[in-house]
Write a protein that holds these residues in place. Structure first.
Motif, PDB file in Angstrom:
ATOM      1  N   LEU A  69       3.179  -2.986  12.964  1.00  0.00           N
ATOM      2  CA  LEU A  69       3.978  -1.761  12.984  1.00  0.00           C
ATOM      3  C   LEU A  69       4.731  -1.557  14.290  1.00  0.00           C
ATOM      4  CD1 LEU A  69       1.624   0.727  11.127  1.00  0.00           C
ATOM      5  CD2 LEU A  69       3.584  -0.554  10.244  1.00  0.00           C
ATOM      6  N   GLN A  70       4.983  -2.639  15.001  1.00  0.00           N
ATOM      7  CA  GLN A  70       5.776  -2.571  16.219  1.00  0.00           C
ATOM      8  C   GLN A  70       6.372  -3.944  16.498  1.00  0.00           C
ATOM      9  OE1 GLN A  70       2.003  -1.886  18.570  1.00  0.00           O
ATOM     10  NE2 GLN A  70       3.158  -3.079  20.080  1.00  0.00           N
ATOM     11  N   TYR A  71       7.371  -3.957  17.381  1.00  0.00           N
ATOM     12  CA  TYR A  71       7.895  -5.230  17.857  1.00  0.00           C
ATOM     13  C   TYR A  71       6.971  -5.727  18.954  1.00  0.00           C
ATOM     14  CZ  TYR A  71      12.254  -4.317  15.417  1.00  0.00           C
ATOM     15  OH  TYR A  71      13.193  -4.082  14.447  1.00  0.00           O
ATOM     16  N   ALA A  72       6.769  -7.046  19.035  1.00  0.00           N
ATOM     17  CA  ALA A  72       5.898  -7.600  20.069  1.00  0.00           C
ATOM     18  C   ALA A  72       6.385  -8.986  20.453  1.00  0.00           C
ATOM     19  CB  ALA A  72       4.465  -7.672  19.565  1.00  0.00           C
ATOM     20  N   ASP A  73       6.210  -9.309  21.724  1.00  0.00           N
ATOM     21  CA  ASP A  73       6.524 -10.648  22.220  1.00  0.00           C
ATOM     22  C   ASP A  73       5.226 -11.300  22.673  1.00  0.00           C
ATOM     23  OD1 ASP A  73       7.372 -12.982  23.402  1.00  0.00           O
ATOM     24  OD2 ASP A  73       8.885 -12.034  24.671  1.00  0.00           O
ATOM     25  N   ILE A  76       4.019 -16.073  25.204  1.00  0.00           N
ATOM     26  CA  ILE A  76       3.181 -16.769  26.192  1.00  0.00           C
ATOM     27  C   ILE A  76       1.854 -16.062  26.491  1.00  0.00           C
ATOM     28  CG2 ILE A  76       5.107 -17.954  27.291  1.00  0.00           C
ATOM     29  CD1 ILE A  76       5.036 -15.818  29.499  1.00  0.00           C
ATOM     30  N   ALA A  77       1.631 -14.904  25.896  1.00  0.00           N
ATOM     31  CA  ALA A  77       0.375 -14.184  26.151  1.00  0.00           C
ATOM     32  C   ALA A  77       0.008 -13.341  24.936  1.00  0.00           C
ATOM     33  CB  ALA A  77       0.516 -13.293  27.376  1.00  0.00           C
ATOM     34  N   ASP A  78      -1.301 -13.144  24.759  1.00  0.00           N
ATOM     35  CA  ASP A  78      -1.760 -12.225  23.716  1.00  0.00           C
ATOM     36  C   ASP A  78      -1.163 -10.845  23.972  1.00  0.00           C
ATOM     37  OD1 ASP A  78      -3.413 -14.246  22.745  1.00  0.00           O
ATOM     38  OD2 ASP A  78      -5.270 -13.319  23.443  1.00  0.00           O
ATOM     39  N   GLN A  79      -0.960 -10.092  22.902  1.00  0.00           N
ATOM     40  CA  GLN A  79      -0.463  -8.721  23.007  1.00  0.00           C
ATOM     41  C   GLN A  79      -1.322  -7.810  22.147  1.00  0.00           C
ATOM     42  OE1 GLN A  79       2.197  -7.697  24.975  1.00  0.00           O
ATOM     43  NE2 GLN A  79       2.148  -9.812  25.718  1.00  0.00           N
ATOM     44  N   HIS A  80      -1.578  -6.607  22.639  1.00  0.00           N
ATOM     45  CA  HIS A  80      -2.260  -5.600  21.830  1.00  0.00           C
ATOM     46  C   HIS A  80      -1.205  -4.900  20.997  1.00  0.00           C
ATOM     47  CE1 HIS A  80      -6.108  -6.185  23.698  1.00  0.00           C
ATOM     48  NE2 HIS A  80      -5.516  -6.170  24.882  1.00  0.00           N
ATOM     49  N   VAL A  81      -1.445  -4.822  19.691  1.00  0.00           N
ATOM     50  CA  VAL A  81      -0.460  -4.264  18.764  1.00  0.00           C
ATOM     51  C   VAL A  81      -1.145  -3.333  17.765  1.00  0.00           C
ATOM     52  CG1 VAL A  81       1.078  -6.267  18.943  1.00  0.00           C
ATOM     53  CG2 VAL A  81      -0.693  -6.223  17.170  1.00  0.00           C
TER      54      VAL A  81
END
Length: 124
Positions: A69-73, A76-81
């Motif tokens: 439910l969001q844009y994420a990049d 190169i690293a984990d992201q909390h989404v």
């Protein structure tokens, strides 16, 4: 000139559980790249992290498990989404699928989402 429209979760979610019961904060695995809102995700069995659906995979990501439910990049690293994971209705034509997905694979993924209570319907 190309027009870019920034979508929000309101463009994806038609209805969801009270008090955002339908959502969880999860980890989008490094190497997922730039992931657009509405992308159907699979869950890596070994790590519990999410990646875009990969119908030909065998690591768990071949099974639809959420809609981001969001844009994420996460190049190169984990992201909390924030992911939609249960009891909700989503706009079918706003879902983002992997390149090359077949109609049969898409139907299978929609069935898997339906098992979680995520129902895809045509938006108006």
């Amino acid at each position: 000139m190309e027009t870019f429209i920034l979508k929000t979760d309101a463009d994806i979610v038609k209805d969801e559980g009270k008090n955002r019961f339908s959502r969880d904060t999860d980890t989008l695995a490094s190497g997922s790249g730039i992931v657009k809102i509405g992308t159907v995700l699979g869950k890596i069995t070994a790590s519990g992290k999410f990646k875009p659906l990969a119908p030909e995979a065998s690591d768990g990501t071949q099974v639809a498990a959420a809609v981001i439910l969001q844009y994420a990049d996460a190049t190169i690293a984990d992201q909390h989404v924030v992911n939609l994971k249960r009891r909700a209705q989503v706009v079918l034509q706003e879902l983002v699928w992997p390149a090359g997905i077949t109609d049969a694979q898409k139907k299978g993924a929609l069935d898997q989402l339906a098992e979680l209570g995520i129902i895809a319907r045509m938006g108006v």
